[in-house]
Design a protein around this motif. Sequence first.
Motif, mmCIF file in Angstrom:
data_model
loop_
_atom_site.group_PDB
_atom_site.id
_atom_site.type_symbol
_atom_site.label_atom_id
_atom_site.label_comp_id
_atom_site.label_asym_id
_atom_site.label_seq_id
_atom_site.Cartn_x
_atom_site.Cartn_y
_atom_site.Cartn_z
ATOM 1 N N ASN A 128 5.676 -1.950 5.279
ATOM 2 C CA ASN A 128 4.652 -2.370 4.165
ATOM 3 C C ASN A 128 3.440 -2.887 5.368
ATOM 4 O OD1 ASN A 128 3.069 -3.679 2.422
ATOM 5 N ND2 ASN A 128 4.256 -5.535 1.336
ATOM 6 N N PRO A 129 2.805 -2.225 4.803
ATOM 7 C CA PRO A 129 0.928 -1.746 6.082
ATOM 8 C C PRO A 129 0.680 -2.824 5.902
ATOM 9 C CG PRO A 129 1.614 0.517 5.426
ATOM 10 C CD PRO A 129 2.420 -0.762 4.466
ATOM 11 N N GLY B 66 10.709 6.466 12.669
ATOM 12 C CA GLY B 66 12.061 6.962 11.738
ATOM 13 C C GLY B 66 12.199 6.009 10.855
ATOM 14 N N ALA B 67 12.670 4.752 11.538
ATOM 15 C CA ALA B 67 13.089 3.788 10.469
ATOM 16 C C ALA B 67 12.395 3.323 9.528
ATOM 17 C CB ALA B 67 12.950 2.589 11.214
ATOM 18 N N GLU B 68 10.861 3.215 10.421
ATOM 19 C CA GLU B 68 9.747 2.672 9.043
ATOM 20 C C GLU B 68 9.646 3.809 7.738
ATOM 21 O OE1 GLU B 68 7.822 0.001 8.966
ATOM 22 O OE2 GLU B 68 9.357 -0.606 9.850
ATOM 23 N N ILE B 69 10.187 5.842 8.172
ATOM 24 C CA ILE B 69 10.081 6.122 7.134
ATOM 25 C C ILE B 69 11.255 6.361 5.944
ATOM 26 C CG2 ILE B 69 10.427 8.566 7.380
ATOM 27 C CD1 ILE B 69 8.776 9.133 9.333
ATOM 28 N N ILE B 70 12.835 6.065 6.701
ATOM 29 C CA ILE B 70 13.751 6.312 5.727
ATOM 30 C C ILE B 70 13.676 4.852 5.305
ATOM 31 C CG2 ILE B 70 15.535 6.425 6.042
ATOM 32 C CD1 ILE B 70 15.361 7.249 8.732
ATOM 33 N N GLY B 71 13.582 3.749 5.959
ATOM 34 C CA GLY B 71 12.738 2.424 4.904
ATOM 35 C C GLY B 71 12.152 2.780 3.475
ATOM 36 N N THR B 72 11.301 3.267 4.717
ATOM 37 C CA THR B 72 9.963 3.040 3.158
ATOM 38 C C THR B 72 10.671 4.073 1.870
ATOM 39 O OG1 THR B 72 8.327 2.693 5.144
ATOM 40 C CG2 THR B 72 7.678 2.990 2.216
ATOM 41 N N PHE B 73 11.266 5.116 2.638
ATOM 42 C CA PHE B 73 11.546 6.434 1.432
ATOM 43 C C PHE B 73 12.766 5.733 0.277
ATOM 44 C CE2 PHE B 73 15.042 9.472 0.189
ATOM 45 C CZ PHE B 73 14.260 10.346 -0.303
ATOM 46 N N PRO C 110 0.794 -1.318 0.159
ATOM 47 C CA PRO C 110 -0.287 -0.304 0.350
ATOM 48 C C PRO C 110 0.799 0.454 0.497
ATOM 49 C CG PRO C 110 -1.197 -1.474 1.620
ATOM 50 C CD PRO C 110 0.888 -2.205 1.068
ATOM 51 N N ALA C 111 1.312 0.914 0.622
ATOM 52 C CA ALA C 111 2.969 2.735 0.721
ATOM 53 C C ALA C 111 3.360 2.751 -0.486
ATOM 54 C CB ALA C 111 3.834 1.917 1.307
ATOM 55 N N VAL C 112 3.851 1.678 -1.524
ATOM 56 C CA VAL C 112 4.231 2.062 -2.829
ATOM 57 C C VAL C 112 2.878 2.441 -3.832
ATOM 58 C CG1 VAL C 112 4.625 1.176 -5.035
ATOM 59 C CG2 VAL C 112 5.990 0.275 -2.967
ATOM 60 N N THR C 113 2.261 1.639 -3.924
ATOM 61 C CA THR C 113 0.384 2.587 -4.415
ATOM 62 C C THR C 113 0.335 4.121 -3.996
ATOM 63 O OG1 THR C 113 -0.419 0.188 -3.984
ATOM 64 C CG2 THR C 113 -1.679 1.817 -4.814
ATOM 65 N N PHE C 114 0.501 3.998 -2.610
ATOM 66 C CA PHE C 114 0.093 5.490 -1.965
ATOM 67 C C PHE C 114 1.188 6.670 -2.912
ATOM 68 C CE2 PHE C 114 0.875 8.755 1.430
ATOM 69 C CZ PHE C 114 -0.602 9.290 0.623
ATOM 70 N N GLY C 115 2.171 5.938 -3.094
ATOM 71 C CA GLY C 115 2.960 6.915 -3.816
ATOM 72 C C GLY C 115 3.271 6.974 -4.862
ATOM 73 N N LEU C 116 2.665 6.128 -5.951
ATOM 74 C CA LEU C 116 2.177 6.170 -7.050
ATOM 75 C C LEU C 116 1.072 7.125 -7.382
ATOM 76 C CD1 LEU C 116 3.277 2.540 -8.619
ATOM 77 C CD2 LEU C 116 4.699 5.154 -8.651
ATOM 78 N N PHE C 117 0.326 6.657 -6.992
ATOM 79 C CA PHE C 117 -1.018 7.523 -6.420
ATOM 80 C C PHE C 117 -0.670 9.382 -6.667
ATOM 81 C CE2 PHE C 117 -3.940 9.838 -3.767
ATOM 82 C CZ PHE C 117 -4.671 10.091 -5.131
#
Length: 264
Positions: A213-214, A157-164, A92-99
């Motif tokens: 990855n939520p 913070g770890a989740e933000i940077i990792g997903t970035f 969902p995070a990838v989908t959100f970014g592409l949206f």
Amino acid sequence: MCNRWYSRHCLGFWWHDLCSCLLYCRHFRAGIAEFVATFLFLYITVLTVMGVSQSKTKCATVGIQGIAWAFGGMIFALVYCTAGISGGHINPAVTFGLFLARKLSLTRAVFYMIMQCLGAICGAGVVKGFQGDNRYEMLGGGANVVNHGYTKGDGLGAEIIGTFVLVYTVFSATDAKRNARDSHVPILAPLPIGFAVFLVHLATIPITGTGINPARSLGAAIIYNKDHAWDDHWVFWVGPFIGAALAAVYHQIIIRAIPFKTRD
């Protein structure tokens, strides 16, 4: 004259209905592809995590490196398999970014996220069926939590940077400008994406078990369903969505604003 007019309009309505049906079926197939891919992703990765957890000594298992390879390798394989159908989001995070980058509509983004979450729940459920209730609960069900010695802020913070890192890699690997310039980029796109997942897991497994990855976090939390799994669960939604948004802004405003150099 009347028959010709009627025939043309009937043919027009029939063609419109056919196109609408094909469009609907194409979106439906894409959703099913996301569901199956996320199902397989959770099945393989959660089983790997639990296999490491049940061993008394890490030397007897694949260890953290093996867990990271399982996550990265599955993303590589599944993106390769589903990219031509749904884009191979599986997250969902990838989908959100592409949206946010206006690469897909709101309706399609929500549909993808729902199918990803359902696939994750089913995948974790199958793992629990294989392991049995007692063993599954004893081994933690592969649920993401902020580990002892770290605060929720550390985990966020770890989740933000990792997903970035992940979403930025997705944007770079699938960038239209690079596809036009380098013909090999579409073929190799799953490789850097999977490798990014592998590296992020190596870095953040000791902190949060690595969510980024939520859907993965939600599926494991719902099937495990213990209080401590839900206490930190918000971290694994807020962090990835913030990371994905930052990656989308960075890529669209900073990177895409810099033209590629042309050969003389």
